[in-house]
Design a protein around this motif. Structure first.
Motif, PDB file in Angstrom:
ATOM      1  N   ASP A  10      19.307  52.802  30.907  1.00  0.00           N
ATOM      2  CA  ASP A  10      20.352  53.439  30.362  1.00  0.00           C
ATOM      3  C   ASP A  10      20.287  55.157  30.666  1.00  0.00           C
ATOM      4  N   ARG A  11      21.757  55.538  31.416  1.00  0.00           N
ATOM      5  CA  ARG A  11      22.015  56.691  31.473  1.00  0.00           C
ATOM      6  C   ARG A  11      23.743  57.225  31.717  1.00  0.00           C
ATOM      7  N   PRO A  12      23.504  58.545  32.030  1.00  0.00           N
ATOM      8  CA  PRO A  12      24.894  58.798  31.916  1.00  0.00           C
ATOM      9  C   PRO A  12      25.818  58.213  32.574  1.00  0.00           C
ATOM     10  N   GLY A  13      26.719  57.268  32.487  1.00  0.00           N
ATOM     11  CA  GLY A  13      28.029  57.106  33.457  1.00  0.00           C
ATOM     12  C   GLY A  13      28.332  55.558  34.434  1.00  0.00           C
ATOM     13  N   LEU A  14      26.754  54.827  33.435  1.00  0.00           N
ATOM     14  CA  LEU A  14      26.821  53.568  34.772  1.00  0.00           C
ATOM     15  C   LEU A  14      27.934  52.736  33.956  1.00  0.00           C
ATOM     16  N   VAL A  15      28.297  51.877  35.204  1.00  0.00           N
ATOM     17  CA  VAL A  15      28.887  51.284  34.927  1.00  0.00           C
ATOM     18  C   VAL A  15      28.389  49.549  35.083  1.00  0.00           C
ATOM     19  N   ASN A  16      27.766  49.167  35.486  1.00  0.00           N
ATOM     20  CA  ASN A  16      26.943  47.850  35.202  1.00  0.00           C
ATOM     21  C   ASN A  16      25.808  47.982  35.195  1.00  0.00           C
ATOM     22  N   ASN A  17      25.585  47.140  34.107  1.00  0.00           N
ATOM     23  CA  ASN A  17      23.708  46.910  34.258  1.00  0.00           C
ATOM     24  C   ASN A  17      23.366  46.098  34.670  1.00  0.00           C
ATOM     25  N   PRO A  18      22.172  46.229  35.606  1.00  0.00           N
ATOM     26  CA  PRO A  18      21.847  44.991  36.108  1.00  0.00           C
ATOM     27  C   PRO A  18      20.949  43.815  35.244  1.00  0.00           C
ATOM     28  N   ASP A  19      20.413  44.834  34.131  1.00  0.00           N
ATOM     29  CA  ASP A  19      19.912  43.676  33.054  1.00  0.00           C
ATOM     30  C   ASP A  19      21.012  42.419  32.605  1.00  0.00           C
ATOM     31  N   PHE A  74      24.244  34.840  30.403  1.00  0.00           N
ATOM     32  CA  PHE A  74      24.484  36.164  30.538  1.00  0.00           C
ATOM     33  C   PHE A  74      24.524  36.966  29.335  1.00  0.00           C
ATOM     34  N   ASP A  75      24.024  38.522  29.386  1.00  0.00           N
ATOM     35  CA  ASP A  75      24.374  39.142  28.097  1.00  0.00           C
ATOM     36  C   ASP A  75      26.090  40.195  28.504  1.00  0.00           C
ATOM     37  N   ALA A  76      26.638  39.983  29.937  1.00  0.00           N
ATOM     38  CA  ALA A  76      27.346  40.700  30.395  1.00  0.00           C
ATOM     39  C   ALA A  76      28.083  39.611  29.699  1.00  0.00           C
ATOM     40  N   ASP A  83      20.187  62.116  32.255  1.00  0.00           N
ATOM     41  CA  ASP A  83      19.360  61.556  31.822  1.00  0.00           C
ATOM     42  C   ASP A  83      19.013  60.191  32.533  1.00  0.00           C
ATOM     43  N   TYR A  84      17.997  59.201  31.961  1.00  0.00           N
ATOM     44  CA  TYR A  84      17.734  58.374  32.774  1.00  0.00           C
ATOM     45  C   TYR A  84      16.399  58.005  32.367  1.00  0.00           C
ATOM     46  N   SER A  85      16.676  56.125  31.629  1.00  0.00           N
ATOM     47  CA  SER A  85      16.065  55.124  31.210  1.00  0.00           C
ATOM     48  C   SER A  85      15.903  53.653  31.800  1.00  0.00           C
ATOM     49  N   ALA A  86      14.949  52.987  32.364  1.00  0.00           N
ATOM     50  CA  ALA A  86      14.908  51.760  33.114  1.00  0.00           C
ATOM     51  C   ALA A  86      13.460  50.572  32.572  1.00  0.00           C
ATOM     52  N   LYS A  87      13.597  50.234  32.182  1.00  0.00           N
ATOM     53  CA  LYS A  87      12.754  48.977  31.733  1.00  0.00           C
ATOM     54  C   LYS A  87      12.674  47.962  32.028  1.00  0.00           C
ATOM     55  N   LYS A  88      12.031  47.245  32.307  1.00  0.00           N
ATOM     56  CA  LYS A  88      11.823  45.467  32.545  1.00  0.00           C
ATOM     57  C   LYS A  88      10.580  44.792  31.880  1.00  0.00           C
ATOM     58  N   THR A  89      10.428  44.050  30.998  1.00  0.00           N
ATOM     59  CA  THR A  89      10.040  42.886  30.961  1.00  0.00           C
ATOM     60  C   THR A  89       9.678  41.520  31.436  1.00  0.00           C
ATOM     61  N   GLY A  90       9.036  41.470  32.018  1.00  0.00           N
ATOM     62  CA  GLY A  90       8.973  39.510  32.925  1.00  0.00           C
ATOM     63  C   GLY A  90       8.443  39.432  33.747  1.00  0.00           C
TER      64      GLY A  90
END
Lengths: 365, 365, 365
Positions: free
Chosen positions: B177-186, B215-217, C33-40
Motif C-alpha cells: 500500500d503506497r501512493p502511486g502503486l500501479v500493480n499490487n503484487p498480492d 486471483f484478486d486482479a 507512505d509505505y506499507s507491505a505485508k504478507k501472511t503465508g
C-alpha cells in the motif's frame, strides 16, 4: 534398495592467464591492440568439477539397464556449468548387452571426445588450452544433446561407436509449415553424426573418428576426421594425432574475453560454428613419462588453416600450442598438478598469444 | 548417520509428434493453416525424468518428520524441468502421525493430481497427451508452490486431503500500500484451494476432487470438480471419470509450438489461465489389461466446451483424445513401452489434430 | 568405494511479515507512505534450506583432502537460492593437516560469518531479521566467490583464519587493456580480505574479525571490524557484540519489496554496496536460556549511523531490532520453533518498522 553410485571430482587451485597481441576483426579487417590477463583462483583445470549419479541393473541374460547423470559446476562460484544445465556433462539411459554392446539415449560426449584423447592426448582432454581439443575441435570434450548412441563391446581391444543427434545443442525444434513463417525451427537444428573406432592392446593404441554437423539453414555442413596413435615404451609413452576439419568448428576454445561486444568474438574459435571455406589440418605430438608417484605430460599441437573462411579478412596463421604438465598422486583418488602452456597465433590471428600457468589439487570421490 | 533415500526415474526413447490443421486466432478470428512435426528423441513420456531425496525420522509416539525433494529434468539436454526449478517436482517438509495423518508445507502436486489418475487413468498420469490431464486439467500433474497440505491417514480405504496455496506459481507477492502503486503484487498471487477424497478397497476405486484458483486482479476465479471410479474385473480393469471446469484452465497441455510469437499460444490450453465464461465438461472411459509381463492401456477422453470464454472468437469444438499403450516389464524396476495417441479438435479448435507415437525405456532406481 | 556424506536441512512453517511507515528516497529526499505485508508459508527461517555432499580422505601423515558442496533452495517453490547457483551455500576443496590447519579454495562464508555468530548471536545467524547480521553486515552469512581461505587448527581453544577473494560475487573479470575500452572488468572485481580470531574454552567465548572489500572502480573500499564475547552461566548464556562499519555495507537485509522499481531499493541495506562516508557503530546484547527440551533466545541489536553516506538525503536514524525466539527439540535432528522480531528505523529510515512473526519445523538429515 538402490544400486546407484554417487561420485564426483573436485579440482581447484591458483593460476595465471594472459592473452596478448593484436586482434583482427574478421569482418572489417581492422586491427586492434589487445591484452587481457588474470591472476586468481582457477578450477576444473585438470578435470571439470562434477558430481553425478550412475547405476546399472542386471536384467538377466547378459542384459543391463544403465544410466548416468553428471552435473558440472564452477568451484569458484558454485554456478552450474554447461550453460546452466543441471546434468550438463551427461544425462543418458540405455540398455547394454554383453554380446551386442550398448545403446544410449540422451546428452553425452561424441565419439571423437571419447576415443581420441584416451589414445593421443598426454593431457587426457584436460588442462585447459593444453588439451588436444584446442586443435582438434571435435575431440574437445564436445557434448551433444538429443543423441542416440550405439557402441559395440570391446572385441579383443577393438571398439566401434556411432551416434546421431537430432539437435546438438538445446531442444529439438519442430518442423513447422504455415503461411508467413520466417524461420523454421527445424532448420536451426544441428543434426550431428559421430562415429569412430578404437583399438587398445598391450602397448599399442589407435583411434579413428569422424564427425559431421549439418544445419539446413544456409545449407551449412562441417566435418572433421581424426587419427591418433600411441605406443607405450614404458619409460615414456609417445602419442601422435592428425586431423582435418572442413567448413566450420566444433567445440571452440575461448582464449580471452571477447573484443567486440555483441559481435564476432575474435578471441574464441566458436562452437558449432559454420565457416564455409575453412580448411584446417591439425597435428599433435606428445608424451607422458611416469616419474615415481608423478607423471610428466608434454605436447606440441598445431592447427594449420590451409584455407580461410569465405569473406573473412586478415591473415589465417598456424596456431601452435606448447604444453608441459606434471601430476603427483597423493593417493589413488587425490593428486596435485602443475601446468604451463603457451599458444601462439591463437584463433589463427598472426599476433595473438595465450599463456596459462597454474597449480592445483584434484580429488575424486 | 542419515536415513535419506536417493531415488529416481529415467525415461527415454524415440518418437514422432505431429500437430496439423488450421488455427484460429481467438482475438482476431483469423484462420491460419498450420502443421508442425518432429521425429526424434523423446524423454519423460511414461514418467518425467527425476532424481530425488526423501526421508523419514521416527520421533516417537507414532510421530514422524518426513521430507521429499524431487528434481525434474530433460534427459535430452540435461536441463532442469519445471521452469528451471532445482526441486521442481516436489519440495516438502512435514509431520506425520499414525492417528491423525500428515501435514506438509512446500511445493507439491494438488489433490486432484494425487487422487484422480490413480483411480481413473489407465496411463497413470503419464504418456503425454494420453494422460487424463489433457481433458481434466486440475489432474494434469499440477504442482503448486507455497502449499500447506493436510491428508488424513487411510481409514479402511478412505483418505481425505485438503490444501491451500498462498501463490500457486512463484514467490508469494507482498500486499503493498503506497501512493502511486500501479500493480499490487498480492493481486497477482494465485490463491489455490485443493481438496478431495479417495476410496480404494478390493476391486473398487473411487475419487472425488475439487480445485479452485483465485486471483484478486480482475476478480478472476476458476474451478474444477472431478469424479472417477474403477472396477478391477481381473482380466480387465475398467475406469471412468467425469468433471466440470468453469472460467479457466489449470495445468495446460502444449500440443505444438506457439503460432503467434509473443501472443496467444493457440496450440496450448494454457496454465493457471483465467478464461471467464468458459464451461467444459470432461469425460474419460478407459481400461488396463494385464498380458503376461505386459499391460495394455487404452482410453478415450473428451473435453466438451459447452460455453466459450467471453470475447473469444471462432468455434469451440469437443476435443477428443484416443490413446493406446503397452508396457512390458524387463524387471521390477525397468520396462519398455509403446504409445500411440490421436487427439482431434485440440485446444477446442475445429480443425486441429495431434498425433503422438513413441517407444521408450524406463528405469527406476 | 566412496566416503561422501549426503546431508541437508529442511525448514518451513507459517508466518507474518510487515514493513510499515514512510520511505525517504535518498537521492531526491522525497518521502512516501509505505506499507507491505504478507501472511503465508515461510521457509528457511531458522536455517536456510539446503542439501549437500561432503567428504574427507585420509592421505596419511595427518594430511586429508576435504571438500564440501552445499546447495541452497527455497522450500516454497523448489527454486535454487543464492542467485540460482547450484552450490550457492558452499563449494570448496582443500587440504587439511592436523598440525598446520586447513587451506580451501572455492565459495564459502567469510571469517566474520564463521566466527562471530557462534559466539555472540543467540539466534545462531538464523531467524531472519533476528540474526546478528541485520546490524553486523559482515557477519550476515556472507559468502564470497573465488576465495582462498586458510584457518589454523584449534590451539587450546584458539583459532585464527584469513582469506582473500579475487572477486566476491561472480566470475573474476579479466584485466583488459585495449584502445577504446570503456569499463575494465577487473575494476568491477570486488577484492575481499577477511580475517579473524576466535577463542572458546569452558564458559568463555570471544571472537574478533575484520573484513574489507575493495573495487578499483571509483576507488571504493569499505571495511568492518567486529568484537563478540559470551559467558555461559548455565542457567543463561549472555552475549555481547560491538562493531564498526565504514564506507559501505557487506551482506544486506531486504526488509520489504523495493519502493523505487529499478532505482534505489530503500527498504534494503544492499549487498556489496559502496557508500562513501557512511559510519555505523553496531551493538548487540543477547542471551539464550535452556528450558527443558527447549531454548529461549533473545537479543537487542542496534546499528547506529554516526555519519551518513556522502550526498544521501534525509535523516539517518539508529536501527533497533528486538527479537525473541523459542526452539523445542522433538529429537536430536528435528525441532519446532517460534520467532517474533520487531525492528524500527530499518535501513536507517526514521519512520519505517519491520515485524516478523512465525512458527516452523526444522529437520536435519
Amino acid at each position: 534398495e538402490t544400486s546407484v553410485t554417487l561420485y564426483g571430482i573436485l579440482d581447484g587451485g591458483i593460476g595465471y592467464n594472459k592473452v596478448d597481441g593484436t586482434v583482427v576483426n574478421r569482418t572489417t579487417g581492422v586491427r586492434t591492440d589487445y591484452s587481457a590477463k588474470k591472476t586468481g583462483m582457477i578450477n576444473g583445470v585438470q578435470s571439470g568439477n562434477r558430481w553425478g549419479l550412475k547405476g546399472s541393473e542386471d536384467l538377466g541374460n547378459g542384459l543391463r539397464a544403465v544410466f548416468q547423470l553428471e552435473s558440472g559446476f564452477d568451484l569458484g562460484t558454485g554456478n552450474s556449468a554447461q550453460g546452466g544445465r543441471l546434468f550438463g556433462r551427461q544425462a543418458t539411459l540405455g540398455l547394454a548387452g554383453d554380446s551386442w554392446g550398448q545403446l544410449d539415449v540422451g546428452r553425452q560426449t561424441n565419439i571423437a571426445s571419447k576415443y581420441l584423447p584416451g589414445v593421443a592426448d598426454p593431457f587426457g582432454a584436460g588442462f585447459g588450452q593444453a588439451n588436444i581439443g584446442t586443435s582438434f575441435s571435435a575431440a574437445n570434450t564436445m557434448r551433444w544433446d538429443n543423441l542416440v548412441m550405439y557402441q559395440t563391446p570391446n572385441f579383443s581391444g577393438f571398439q566401434f561407436g556411432v551416434g546421431y543427434s537430432f539437435n546438438v545443442s538445446g531442444n529439438q525444434g519442430w518442423d513447422i509449415d504455415r503461411p508467413g513463417l520466417v524461420n523454421n525451427p527445424d532448420e536451426a537444428n544441428g543434426k550431428g553424426i559421430t562415429t569412430g573406432l578404437r583399438y587398445a592392446n598391450g602397448p599399442i593404441g589407435v583411434a579413428a573418428t569422424y564427425d559431421r554437423i549439418e544445419f539446413d539453414a544456409d545449407d551449412a555442413k562441417f566435418t572433421q576426421w581424426n587419427l591418433g596413435a600411441s605406443y607405450d615404451f614404458e619409460v615414456v609413452k609417445a602419442m601422435v594425432a592428425f586431423g582435418q576439419t572442413r567448413d566450420g568448428w566444433f567445440q571452440g576454445t575461448d582464449f580471452g574475453p571477447a573484443v567486440n561486444a555483441g559481435g564476432v568474438a575474435d578471441t574464441s574459435t566458436g562452437t558449432f560454428r559454420s565457416l564455409d571455406g575453412l580448411k584446417v589440418n591439425s597435428y599433435l605430438v606428445g608424451l607422458t613419462a611416469p616419474i615415481g608417484n608423478g607423471k610428466l605430460l608434454a605436447s606440441w599441437q598445431m592447427a594449420d588453416p590451409s584455407n580461410s573462411p569465405d569473406g573473412a579478412l586478415g591473415e589465417f596463421e598456424k596456431q601452435h600450442t606448447y604444453s608441459l604438465g606434471y601430476t603427483y598422486a597423493l593417493s589413488k583418488r587425490t593428486n596435485v598438478y602443475a601446468i604451463g602452456s603457451y599458444a601462439k597465433n591463437v584463433v589463427f590471428q598472426d599476433d595473438l598469444d595465450s599463456t596459462l600457468v597454474g597449480v592445483g589439487l584434484r580429488h575424486q570421490f
